[in-house]
Design a protein around this motif. Structure first.
Motif, PDB file in Angstrom:
ATOM      1  N   GLY A  17       1.596  -1.347   0.045  1.00 15.17           N
ATOM      2  CA  GLY A  17       0.225  -0.433   0.064  1.00 15.17           C
ATOM      3  C   GLY A  17       0.895   0.974  -0.141  1.00 15.17           C
ATOM      4  N   VAL A  18       1.717   1.016   0.782  1.00 15.98           N
ATOM      5  CA  VAL A  18       2.620   2.395   0.845  1.00 15.98           C
ATOM      6  C   VAL A  18       3.295   2.554  -0.415  1.00 15.98           C
ATOM      7  CG1 VAL A  18       5.079   3.547   1.662  1.00 15.98           C
ATOM      8  CG2 VAL A  18       3.611   2.437   3.764  1.00 15.98           C
ATOM      9  N   LEU A  71      -6.317  -7.018   3.044  1.00 20.41           N
ATOM     10  CA  LEU A  71      -6.877  -5.290   1.791  1.00 20.41           C
ATOM     11  C   LEU A  71      -7.511  -4.085   2.677  1.00 20.41           C
ATOM     12  CD1 LEU A  71      -9.432  -7.086  -0.229  1.00 20.41           C
ATOM     13  CD2 LEU A  71      -6.848  -6.447  -0.728  1.00 20.41           C
ATOM     14  N   LEU A  72      -7.368  -5.055   4.023  1.00 24.05           N
ATOM     15  CA  LEU A  72      -7.791  -3.318   4.706  1.00 24.05           C
ATOM     16  C   LEU A  72      -5.892  -3.072   5.021  1.00 24.05           C
ATOM     17  CD1 LEU A  72     -10.234  -5.132   7.193  1.00 24.05           C
ATOM     18  CD2 LEU A  72     -10.851  -2.736   6.039  1.00 24.05           C
ATOM     19  N   ALA A  73      -5.210  -4.133   5.265  1.00 21.83           N
ATOM     20  CA  ALA A  73      -3.437  -2.994   5.526  1.00 21.83           C
ATOM     21  C   ALA A  73      -3.122  -2.593   4.695  1.00 21.83           C
ATOM     22  CB  ALA A  73      -3.161  -4.459   5.833  1.00 21.83           C
ATOM     23  N   PHE A  74      -3.587  -2.651   3.456  1.00 19.12           N
ATOM     24  CA  PHE A  74      -2.982  -2.573   2.039  1.00 19.12           C
ATOM     25  C   PHE A  74      -3.595  -1.146   2.196  1.00 19.12           C
ATOM     26  CE2 PHE A  74      -4.492  -1.006  -2.184  1.00 19.12           C
ATOM     27  CZ  PHE A  74      -3.391  -0.950  -2.515  1.00 19.12           C
ATOM     28  N   PHE A  78      -1.923   2.577   2.283  1.00 21.26           N
ATOM     29  CA  PHE A  78      -2.014   3.740   0.935  1.00 21.26           C
ATOM     30  C   PHE A  78      -1.765   4.981   1.109  1.00 21.26           C
ATOM     31  CE2 PHE A  78      -5.000   5.040  -2.206  1.00 21.26           C
ATOM     32  CZ  PHE A  78      -4.079   5.297  -3.234  1.00 21.26           C
ATOM     33  N   GLY A  79      -3.430   5.028   2.764  1.00 21.27           N
ATOM     34  CA  GLY A  79      -4.019   6.368   2.738  1.00 21.27           C
ATOM     35  C   GLY A  79      -3.071   7.142   4.420  1.00 21.27           C
ATOM     36  N   LEU A  80      -2.289   5.926   4.450  1.00 22.91           N
ATOM     37  CA  LEU A  80      -1.185   7.326   5.885  1.00 22.91           C
ATOM     38  C   LEU A  80      -0.339   7.879   4.606  1.00 22.91           C
ATOM     39  CD1 LEU A  80      -1.004   4.062   8.234  1.00 22.91           C
ATOM     40  CD2 LEU A  80      -2.023   6.683   8.776  1.00 22.91           C
ATOM     41  N   LEU A  82      -0.566   8.484   1.652  1.00 18.43           N
ATOM     42  CA  LEU A  82      -0.540   9.265   0.217  1.00 18.43           C
ATOM     43  C   LEU A  82      -0.183  10.883   0.816  1.00 18.43           C
ATOM     44  CD1 LEU A  82      -1.746   9.067  -2.613  1.00 18.43           C
ATOM     45  CD2 LEU A  82      -4.022   9.527  -0.477  1.00 18.43           C
ATOM     46  N   ASN A  83      -0.779  11.158   1.889  1.00 16.87           N
ATOM     47  CA  ASN A  83       0.003  12.771   1.556  1.00 16.87           C
ATOM     48  C   ASN A  83       0.987  13.206   2.362  1.00 16.87           C
ATOM     49  OD1 ASN A  83      -2.762  13.547   1.158  1.00 16.87           O
ATOM     50  ND2 ASN A  83      -2.996  13.444   3.451  1.00 16.87           N
ATOM     51  N   LYS A  84       2.500  12.020   2.756  1.00 18.04           N
ATOM     52  CA  LYS A  84       3.464  11.990   2.619  1.00 18.04           C
ATOM     53  C   LYS A  84       4.435  12.048   0.928  1.00 18.04           C
ATOM     54  CE  LYS A  84       7.802   9.971   4.776  1.00 18.04           C
ATOM     55  NZ  LYS A  84       7.977  10.271   6.215  1.00 18.04           N
ATOM     56  N   TYR A  85       3.901  11.332   0.213  1.00 16.93           N
ATOM     57  CA  TYR A  85       4.245  11.804  -0.917  1.00 16.93           C
ATOM     58  C   TYR A  85       3.663  12.430  -2.307  1.00 16.93           C
ATOM     59  CZ  TYR A  85       6.688   7.007   0.778  1.00 16.93           C
ATOM     60  OH  TYR A  85       7.301   6.192   1.562  1.00 16.93           O
TER      61      TYR A  85
END
Length: 99
Positions: A17-18, A71-74, A78-80, A82-85
């Protein structure tokens, strides 16, 4: 499924996800600042490629068994991140499409 396999799969899903959030921000200008035909083609290819890569790698880890918590971990990864990149969106410039 054994506990160590589940933990490895959860960790892989989170890290994937990351990675997907990184790739999404890298391709952001291609996805949103091009013509409608390119948007459709790029979105379809981007999603299919990422889904196939995820399934192939999860098949290596635990024989392709996908649970809802993977899928929840994915989506959590992704959500955590998303704004960092978001700074990656400036690396690739695309001419803005005008109608």
């Amino acid at each position: 499924m054994e506990l160590d396999t589940q933990i490895l799969s959860l960790l892989f899903s989170f890290i994937y996800g990351v990675i997907v959030s990184y790739l999404f921000n890298l391709n952001y200008n291609f996805i949103y600042n091009t013509s409608i035909l390119y948007k459709i083609v790029i979105n379809i290819l981007f999603c299919i490629n990422l889904a196939l890569i995820y399934f192939l790698l999860i098949k290596v880890i635990n024989y392709g068994v996908i649970h809802i918590y993977f899928l929840l971990a994915f989506f959590l990864g992704f959500g955590l991140f998303l704004n960092k990149y978001k700074f990656m969106r400036d690396f690739i410039k695309v001419k803005k499409y005008k109608k």
